[in-house]
Design an enzyme around this catalytic site. Structure first.
Site, PDB file in Angstrom:
ATOM      1  N   PRO A 100       3.255   7.437  -4.692  1.00 27.73           N
ATOM      2  CA  PRO A 100       2.709   7.712  -3.567  1.00 27.73           C
ATOM      3  C   PRO A 100       3.575   7.473  -2.521  1.00 27.73           C
ATOM      4  O   PRO A 100       5.162   6.773  -2.868  1.00 27.73           O
ATOM      5  CB  PRO A 100       1.910   6.753  -3.559  1.00 27.73           C
ATOM      6  CG  PRO A 100       2.631   5.827  -4.718  1.00 27.73           C
ATOM      7  CD  PRO A 100       3.065   6.127  -5.716  1.00 27.73           C
ATOM      8  N   GLU A 101       3.913   8.366  -1.622  1.00 24.09           N
ATOM      9  CA  GLU A 101       4.785   7.654  -0.420  1.00 24.09           C
ATOM     10  C   GLU A 101       3.954   7.121   1.174  1.00 24.09           C
ATOM     11  O   GLU A 101       2.837   6.620   0.985  1.00 24.09           O
ATOM     12  CB  GLU A 101       5.191   9.353   0.097  1.00 24.09           C
ATOM     13  CG  GLU A 101       6.130   9.940  -0.803  1.00 24.09           C
ATOM     14  CD  GLU A 101       6.540  11.545  -0.876  1.00 24.09           C
ATOM     15  OE1 GLU A 101       6.858  11.254   0.188  1.00 24.09           O
ATOM     16  OE2 GLU A 101       6.660  11.713  -1.676  1.00 24.09           O
ATOM     17  N   LYS A 103       7.749   0.529  -0.566  1.00 16.79           N
ATOM     18  CA  LYS A 103       5.986   0.126  -2.066  1.00 16.79           C
ATOM     19  C   LYS A 103       5.568  -1.792  -1.744  1.00 16.79           C
ATOM     20  O   LYS A 103       5.241  -1.190  -3.134  1.00 16.79           O
ATOM     21  CB  LYS A 103       6.296   0.721  -2.876  1.00 16.79           C
ATOM     22  CG  LYS A 103       6.860   2.442  -3.023  1.00 16.79           C
ATOM     23  CD  LYS A 103       7.764   3.033  -3.765  1.00 16.79           C
ATOM     24  CE  LYS A 103       6.660   4.715  -4.508  1.00 16.79           C
ATOM     25  NZ  LYS A 103       8.221   5.001  -3.606  1.00 16.79           N
ATOM     26  N   GLN A 133       5.334  -1.719  -7.922  1.00 16.56           N
ATOM     27  CA  GLN A 133       5.981  -0.954  -9.378  1.00 16.56           C
ATOM     28  C   GLN A 133       5.093   0.235  -9.879  1.00 16.56           C
ATOM     29  O   GLN A 133       4.724   1.172  -8.583  1.00 16.56           O
ATOM     30  CB  GLN A 133       6.340  -2.056 -10.754  1.00 16.56           C
ATOM     31  CG  GLN A 133       7.012  -3.497 -10.229  1.00 16.56           C
ATOM     32  CD  GLN A 133       8.186  -3.166  -9.276  1.00 16.56           C
ATOM     33  OE1 GLN A 133       9.126  -2.343  -9.307  1.00 16.56           O
ATOM     34  NE2 GLN A 133       8.387  -5.012  -8.953  1.00 16.56           N
ATOM     35  N   ARG A 162      17.029  -4.785   1.028  1.00 15.38           N
ATOM     36  CA  ARG A 162      17.914  -4.178   0.976  1.00 15.38           C
ATOM     37  C   ARG A 162      17.207  -3.013   1.690  1.00 15.38           C
ATOM     38  O   ARG A 162      17.770  -1.840   1.809  1.00 15.38           O
ATOM     39  CB  ARG A 162      17.271  -3.820  -0.056  1.00 15.38           C
ATOM     40  CG  ARG A 162      18.825  -4.724  -1.866  1.00 15.38           C
ATOM     41  CD  ARG A 162      18.701  -3.899  -2.843  1.00 15.38           C
ATOM     42  NE  ARG A 162      17.497  -3.836  -3.554  1.00 15.38           N
ATOM     43  CZ  ARG A 162      16.992  -4.548  -4.481  1.00 15.38           C
ATOM     44  NH1 ARG A 162      17.764  -5.842  -4.147  1.00 15.38           N
ATOM     45  NH2 ARG A 162      15.618  -4.188  -4.393  1.00 15.38           N
ATOM     46  N   ASN A 210       9.622  12.223  -1.929  1.00 18.88           N
ATOM     47  CA  ASN A 210      10.335  13.425  -2.354  1.00 18.88           C
ATOM     48  C   ASN A 210       9.744  14.956  -1.455  1.00 18.88           C
ATOM     49  O   ASN A 210       9.590  15.539  -0.648  1.00 18.88           O
ATOM     50  CB  ASN A 210      10.242  14.283  -3.567  1.00 18.88           C
ATOM     51  CG  ASN A 210      10.184  15.141  -3.874  1.00 18.88           C
ATOM     52  OD1 ASN A 210      12.071  15.563  -3.593  1.00 18.88           O
ATOM     53  ND2 ASN A 210      10.333  16.091  -4.664  1.00 18.88           N
ATOM     54  N   ARG A 260      14.977  15.549  -7.934  1.00 21.09           N
ATOM     55  CA  ARG A 260      13.762  15.773  -7.689  1.00 21.09           C
ATOM     56  C   ARG A 260      13.591  17.529  -7.632  1.00 21.09           C
ATOM     57  O   ARG A 260      14.383  17.348  -6.938  1.00 21.09           O
ATOM     58  CB  ARG A 260      13.012  15.032  -6.757  1.00 21.09           C
ATOM     59  CG  ARG A 260      13.846  13.702  -6.979  1.00 21.09           C
ATOM     60  CD  ARG A 260      12.110  12.733  -8.014  1.00 21.09           C
ATOM     61  NE  ARG A 260      11.350  12.736  -7.779  1.00 21.09           N
ATOM     62  CZ  ARG A 260      10.146  12.204  -6.150  1.00 21.09           C
ATOM     63  NH1 ARG A 260      11.136  11.216  -5.555  1.00 21.09           N
ATOM     64  NH2 ARG A 260       8.962  12.317  -5.992  1.00 21.09           N
TER      65      ARG A 260
END
Ligand SMILES: [Zn+2]
Length: 263
Positions: free
Chosen positions: A2-3, A53, A70, A125, A169, A253
């Site tokens: 999922p984005e 995420k 994850q 990060r 992607n 990808r």
């Protein structure tokens, strides 16, 4: 995978189910979280924040539950008191008078105070989230031109959650088509109008996807609907210039682009 738009929509569903109402039952599987069951009962979920995420569940007493799904973690919404039949391991249950949200299978779950959120390694990060509506085109432009990112090729940069969180992607290929840019470029090489187009597309494409992807009845929606221009369209004609869309692999990808109008 999922984005950002799909993750944000899932978070919206959880928020709609339980936010703003007193928690009547709180349960955690991990021993280190057990002390928070009592502390959080009677408090409210104020809002759910997505950072790539990672999901941040902010409570009314100032605590924040950090969870990262994850590959296996999944949230479910059920009615209050209901427990679905499943072989997954339940990790979190947050319940109000009407509904409960359940987190299964995730292992990366911690409770943080404000300092803990500020100091959390993953959150430090990860870059700003494209669906954070306070993030502006100027912010993205400044990030593109920063010493850290200005010499990175877009093929890899747009997948790097340290640059912007929430891109994946399909968004990478659609953003570059929208900005009419080939994936080999770097921000340092762009003209001012190209930079503006790219920075703009980095926000408008994911936000349009979040707001309208999957909507089919155009009569009910005024304004543009999200649709794929290049993703999964190899061999089809570009709707802007008529050339055939091509497919290759970039940064491990699938990558789709139009050789006619992405220069
Ligand atoms: Zn084209």
């Amino acid at each position: 995978m999922p984005e950002g738009p799909e993750i944000r929509r899932a978070a919206d569903k959880l928020e709609q189910a339980v936010a703003g109402k007193p928690l009547t039952y709180v349960w955690f599987a991990f021993p280190e979280l057990k002390p928070f069951e009592t502390a959080l009962t009677g408090e409210r979920v104020e809002r759910l924040e997505t950072r790539g995420k990672a999901l941040l569940t902010h409570f009314s007493n100032g605590l924040t539950l950090y969870s990262h799904n994850q590959l296996y973690g999944v949230w479910r919404v059920v009615k209050a008191g209901e427990t679905p039949q499943t072989t997954r391991s339940l990790r979190v249950r947050l319940e109000t008078e009407d509904a409960a949200v359940l987190l299964y299978s995730a292992s990366d779950i911690v409770m943080l105070d404000a300092d803990g959120v500020a100091g959390h390694a993953f959150l430090q990060r990860v870059g700003p989230d494209v669906l954070d509506m306070t993030l502006t085109v100027d912010d993205v432009k400044a990030r593109l031109l920063s010493p850290r990112f200005r010499r990175r090729q877009f093929s890899g940069l747009l997948l790097d959650q340290a640059f912007l969180a929430g891109l994946g992607n399909y968004l990478r290929v659609e953003i570059l088509w929208q900005a009419q840019l080939a994936p080999r470029h770097k921000a340092a090489e762009l003209t001012e109008p190209q930079l503006d187009a790219l920075a703009g597309a980095c926000l408008t494409i994911p936000r349009l996807s979040y707001q309208t992807r999957g909507l089919v009845n155009e009569n009910k929606h005024h304004g543009a609907l999200f649709r794929f221009e290049v993703f999964h369209r190899a061999g089809k004609r570009c709707r802007r210039c008529g050339e055939l869309i091509e497919k290759t692999t970039l940064s491990s990808r699938p990558f789709y682009w139009c050789p006619g109008c992405q220069k």
